[in-house]
Write an enzyme that holds these catalytic residues in place. Structure first.
Site, PDB file in Angstrom:
ATOM      1  N   ASP A   1     -39.430  36.048  35.803  1.00 28.66           N
ATOM      2  CA  ASP A   1     -39.396  36.353  34.366  1.00 28.66           C
ATOM      3  C   ASP A   1     -39.926  35.233  33.470  1.00 28.66           C
ATOM      4  O   ASP A   1     -40.214  35.472  32.302  1.00 28.66           O
ATOM      5  CB  ASP A   1     -37.957  36.678  33.937  1.00 28.66           C
ATOM      6  CG  ASP A   1     -37.407  37.908  34.645  1.00 28.66           C
ATOM      7  OD1 ASP A   1     -38.218  38.737  35.097  1.00 28.66           O
ATOM      8  OD2 ASP A   1     -36.178  38.035  34.748  1.00 28.66           O
TER       9      ASP A   1
ATOM     10  N   ASP B   1     -38.275  32.997  32.092  1.00 27.97           N
ATOM     11  CA  ASP B   1     -37.401  32.974  30.917  1.00 27.97           C
ATOM     12  C   ASP B   1     -36.397  31.819  30.951  1.00 27.97           C
ATOM     13  O   ASP B   1     -35.354  31.882  30.309  1.00 27.97           O
ATOM     14  CB  ASP B   1     -36.640  34.308  30.802  1.00 27.97           C
ATOM     15  CG  ASP B   1     -35.776  34.588  32.028  1.00 27.97           C
ATOM     16  OD1 ASP B   1     -35.884  33.860  33.028  1.00 27.97           O
ATOM     17  OD2 ASP B   1     -34.986  35.547  31.983  1.00 27.97           O
TER      18      ASP B   1
ATOM     19  N   THR C   1     -37.460  32.521  39.256  1.00 25.33           N
ATOM     20  CA  THR C   1     -37.433  33.876  38.708  1.00 25.33           C
ATOM     21  C   THR C   1     -38.845  34.258  38.286  1.00 25.33           C
ATOM     22  O   THR C   1     -39.599  33.402  37.828  1.00 25.33           O
ATOM     23  CB  THR C   1     -36.474  33.991  37.491  1.00 25.33           C
ATOM     24  OG1 THR C   1     -36.709  35.236  36.818  1.00 25.33           O
ATOM     25  CG2 THR C   1     -36.679  32.877  36.480  1.00 25.33           C
TER      26      THR C   1
ATOM     27  N   ARG D   1     -37.226  40.981  31.726  1.00 33.08           N
ATOM     28  CA  ARG D   1     -35.964  41.050  30.976  1.00 33.08           C
ATOM     29  C   ARG D   1     -36.227  40.906  29.485  1.00 33.08           C
ATOM     30  O   ARG D   1     -36.857  41.758  28.903  1.00 33.08           O
ATOM     31  CB  ARG D   1     -34.983  39.990  31.480  1.00 33.08           C
ATOM     32  CG  ARG D   1     -34.481  40.341  32.873  1.00 33.08           C
ATOM     33  CD  ARG D   1     -33.030  40.183  32.991  1.00 33.08           C
ATOM     34  NE  ARG D   1     -32.723  38.762  33.093  1.00 33.08           N
ATOM     35  CZ  ARG D   1     -31.588  38.277  33.546  1.00 33.08           C
ATOM     36  NH1 ARG D   1     -30.631  39.091  33.916  1.00 33.08           N
ATOM     37  NH2 ARG D   1     -31.396  36.985  33.631  1.00 33.08           N
TER      38      ARG D   1
ATOM     39  N   GLY E   1     -31.814  37.417  40.725  1.00 35.64           N
ATOM     40  CA  GLY E   1     -32.920  38.211  41.262  1.00 35.64           C
ATOM     41  C   GLY E   1     -33.795  37.340  42.148  1.00 35.64           C
ATOM     42  O   GLY E   1     -34.005  36.174  41.859  1.00 35.64           O
TER      43      GLY E   1
ATOM     44  N   GLY F   1     -56.942  42.603  30.769  1.00 35.78           N
ATOM     45  CA  GLY F   1     -57.740  43.160  29.681  1.00 35.78           C
ATOM     46  C   GLY F   1     -57.099  44.377  29.021  1.00 35.78           C
ATOM     47  O   GLY F   1     -57.784  45.329  28.627  1.00 35.78           O
TER      48      GLY F   1
ATOM     49  N   ARG G   1     -26.059  39.186  43.135  1.00 37.25           N
ATOM     50  CA  ARG G   1     -25.403  39.015  41.842  1.00 37.25           C
ATOM     51  C   ARG G   1     -23.903  39.060  42.128  1.00 37.25           C
ATOM     52  O   ARG G   1     -23.429  39.939  42.833  1.00 37.25           O
ATOM     53  CB  ARG G   1     -25.814  40.123  40.893  1.00 37.25           C
ATOM     54  CG  ARG G   1     -27.287  40.049  40.585  1.00 37.25           C
ATOM     55  CD  ARG G   1     -27.669  40.895  39.402  1.00 37.25           C
ATOM     56  NE  ARG G   1     -29.101  41.119  39.364  1.00 37.25           N
ATOM     57  CZ  ARG G   1     -29.983  40.248  38.869  1.00 37.25           C
ATOM     58  NH1 ARG G   1     -29.583  39.114  38.341  1.00 37.25           N
ATOM     59  NH2 ARG G   1     -31.258  40.519  38.883  1.00 37.25           N
TER      60      ARG G   1
ATOM     61  N   ASP H   1     -31.522  31.800  34.620  1.00 37.72           N
ATOM     62  CA  ASP H   1     -30.581  31.143  33.706  1.00 37.72           C
ATOM     63  C   ASP H   1     -29.126  31.537  33.972  1.00 37.72           C
ATOM     64  O   ASP H   1     -28.222  30.750  33.719  1.00 37.72           O
ATOM     65  CB  ASP H   1     -30.971  31.349  32.236  1.00 37.72           C
ATOM     66  CG  ASP H   1     -31.258  32.790  31.915  1.00 37.72           C
ATOM     67  OD1 ASP H   1     -31.114  33.638  32.810  1.00 37.72           O
ATOM     68  OD2 ASP H   1     -31.614  33.073  30.749  1.00 37.72           O
ATOM     69  N   GLY H   2     -28.909  32.751  34.496  1.00 37.42           N
ATOM     70  CA  GLY H   2     -27.546  33.144  34.870  1.00 37.42           C
ATOM     71  C   GLY H   2     -27.015  32.218  35.957  1.00 37.42           C
ATOM     72  O   GLY H   2     -25.875  31.742  35.900  1.00 37.42           O
TER      73      GLY H   2
HETATM   74  P1  ATP Z   1     -32.829  36.565  37.245  1.00 37.16           P
HETATM   75  O1  ATP Z   1     -32.959  36.390  35.770  1.00 37.16           O
HETATM   76  O2  ATP Z   1     -34.075  36.273  37.975  1.00 37.16           O
HETATM   77  O3  ATP Z   1     -32.215  37.843  37.676  1.00 37.16           O
HETATM   78  P2  ATP Z   1     -30.430  34.982  37.098  1.00 37.16           P
HETATM   79  O4  ATP Z   1     -30.001  33.771  37.829  1.00 37.16           O
HETATM   80  O5  ATP Z   1     -30.534  34.859  35.602  1.00 37.16           O
HETATM   81  O6  ATP Z   1     -31.800  35.425  37.744  1.00 37.16           O
HETATM   82  P3  ATP Z   1     -28.009  36.548  36.943  1.00 37.16           P
HETATM   83  O7  ATP Z   1     -27.626  37.824  37.622  1.00 37.16           O
HETATM   84  O8  ATP Z   1     -27.909  36.481  35.475  1.00 37.16           O
HETATM   85  O9  ATP Z   1     -29.470  36.200  37.468  1.00 37.16           O
HETATM   86  O10 ATP Z   1     -27.070  35.390  37.510  1.00 37.16           O
HETATM   87  C1  ATP Z   1     -26.951  35.174  38.902  1.00 37.16           C
HETATM   88  C2  ATP Z   1     -25.544  34.847  39.290  1.00 37.16           C
HETATM   89  O11 ATP Z   1     -25.133  33.619  38.657  1.00 37.16           O
HETATM   90  C3  ATP Z   1     -24.495  35.850  38.854  1.00 37.16           C
HETATM   91  O12 ATP Z   1     -24.402  36.986  39.685  1.00 37.16           O
HETATM   92  C4  ATP Z   1     -23.232  34.996  38.944  1.00 37.16           C
HETATM   93  O13 ATP Z   1     -22.819  34.814  40.277  1.00 37.16           O
HETATM   94  C5  ATP Z   1     -23.731  33.661  38.388  1.00 37.16           C
HETATM   95  N1  ATP Z   1     -23.480  33.610  36.928  1.00 37.16           N
HETATM   96  C6  ATP Z   1     -24.194  34.194  35.932  1.00 37.16           C
HETATM   97  N2  ATP Z   1     -23.641  33.974  34.718  1.00 37.16           N
HETATM   98  C7  ATP Z   1     -22.532  33.245  34.951  1.00 37.16           C
HETATM   99  C8  ATP Z   1     -21.511  32.708  34.104  1.00 37.16           C
HETATM  100  N3  ATP Z   1     -21.507  32.883  32.791  1.00 37.16           N
HETATM  101  N4  ATP Z   1     -20.527  32.005  34.698  1.00 37.16           N
HETATM  102  C9  ATP Z   1     -20.509  31.807  36.035  1.00 37.16           C
HETATM  103  N5  ATP Z   1     -21.415  32.293  36.875  1.00 37.16           N
HETATM  104  C10 ATP Z   1     -22.422  33.005  36.359  1.00 37.16           C
END
Ligand code: ATP
Length: 319
Positions: A127, A129, A125, A171, A11, A185, A72, A103-104
């Site tokens: 979030d 998180d 992000t 999230r 995101g 508040g 994504r 974290d993704g």
């Molecule tokens: P936000 O929480 O702000 O949306 P994010 O980085 O956590 O950000 P995700 O959609 O979870 O968002 O992950 C972003 C991209 O990272 C995914 O679309 C994918 O390309 C890659 N990714 C996420 N998880 C994995 C995984 N387990 N293995 C490999 N690539 C991953």
């Protein structure tokens, strides 16, 4: 190392542009070349990238979103797809990669590092998180946006003696909701970290009405329940007009506040320092106002983000 890549993933968050700028300008100052990769891991696999110079990042520090684009790309979970990414990086003589995302995105960076390609993760992000940092890039900008929305809801809620339920992003992390509830508040807070009992909430709202409160603003994190249904339930039980507002994607946009610009600039420059010191597989954070780095694998797998229980205690004392 001579040449690095930079991408934004997941995101979007305000301050991502400032982070890219920080990475690019710091790298150039240290004699490195930088390649900007479009649309996150998807652009990496499709070999959509181009060399950046200092003017490529002119006039972006104040802009929300990310000029490199962010998508994504679940396909990146497939090891064969990640091999294509590594081939593209090697063919273009890129020695290391800075990934700005949540974290993704860190997961992708971790897997590339395990395959022998050094990556540094920056937490971008709204979030808040991501483990290993007190704050993420974008959090304080989103916070300002949410608080402004709550201020507006307060005006109309108190004029009409109405109950307002406002759904905030995050999230599975309640930080944005909790911080916004204190700053705005809000009388009632529903967070993913705390078990939710709607009858308990109704009881608290009734107690507030009993004390003569003119309005009630409930801040709730997304994905906890259907807030339209919750609004109907509260209205039925309290006999007070109750409205639900989902703030949605407006929370992601806008010009980054100075704190996010500073954080992003510091983190971007710090990532380059780490790469030049020979580090890979690290994620950058700010803890107690200092730049820190952690093992990206350890951060994802073992580090928990502590819940701000003292903030919640304060919030409740001020209801
Ligand atoms: P936000 O929480 O702000 O949306 P994010 O980085 O956590 O950000 P995700 O959609 O979870 O968002 O992950 C972003 C991209 O990272 C995914 O679309 C994918 O390309 C890659 N990714 C996420 N998880 C994995 C995984 N387990 N293995 C490999 N690539 C991953």
């Amino acid at each position: 190392i001579k040449r690095i890549g930079v991408l934004t993933s997941g995101g979007d968050a305000p301050g991502m542009n400032a982070a890219i700028r920080g990475v690019v300008r710091a790298a150039l100052s240290q004699g490195l070349e930088v390649v900007g990769i479009y649309d996150g891991y998807q652009g990496l696999c499709e070999d959509r990238m181009e060399q950046l110079d200092r003017y490529s990042v002119s006039d972006v520090i104040n802009r929300g979103g990310t000029f490199l684009g962010s998508v994504r790309y679940p396909e990146f979970r497939d090891p064969a797809v990640r091999e294509v990414a590594i081939e593209n990086l090697r063919r273009r003589n890129i020695d290391a990669l800075v990934v700005i995302g949540g974290d993704g995105s860190y997961m992708g960076a971790k897997l590339l590092t395990e395959r022998g390609f050094p990556c540094i993760g920056l937490p971008g992000t709204i979030d808040n998180d991501v483990a290993g940092t007190d704050y993420t890039i974008g959090f304080f900008t989103a916070l300002g946006t949410v608080v402004e929305a709550i201020d507006r809801l307060r005006d109309t809620s108190s004029s009409h003696q109405r109950i307002s339920i406002v759904e905030v992003m995050g999230r599975h992390c309640g930080d944005l909701t909790l911080a916004a509830a204190i700053a705005g508040g809000c009388e009632f807070i529903v967070l993913p970290e705390i078990e939710f009992d709607r009858d308990e909430l109704v009881k608290e709202i009734m107690a507030g009405i009993g004390k003569g409160k003119k309005h009630a603003i409930v801040a709730i994190t997304e994905h906890i329940c259907d807030i339209d249904e919750l609004a109907r339930y509260i209205q039925e039980k309290t006999h007070r007009d109750t409205r639900a507002t989902v703030l949605g994607h407006i929370q992601r946009g806008g010009s980054p506040v100075p704190y996010d610009r500073i954080l992003a600039s510091r983190m971007g420059a710090y990532a380059i320092d780490l790469l030049l010191e020979g580090h890979g597989g690290r994620c950058v954070g700010i803890q107690n106002e200092k730049m820190v780095h952690h093992d990206i694998i350890d951060a994802i797998e073992n580090m928990k983000r502590p819940f701000k229980s003292d903030w919640l205690k304060t919030a409740k004392e001020l209801f």
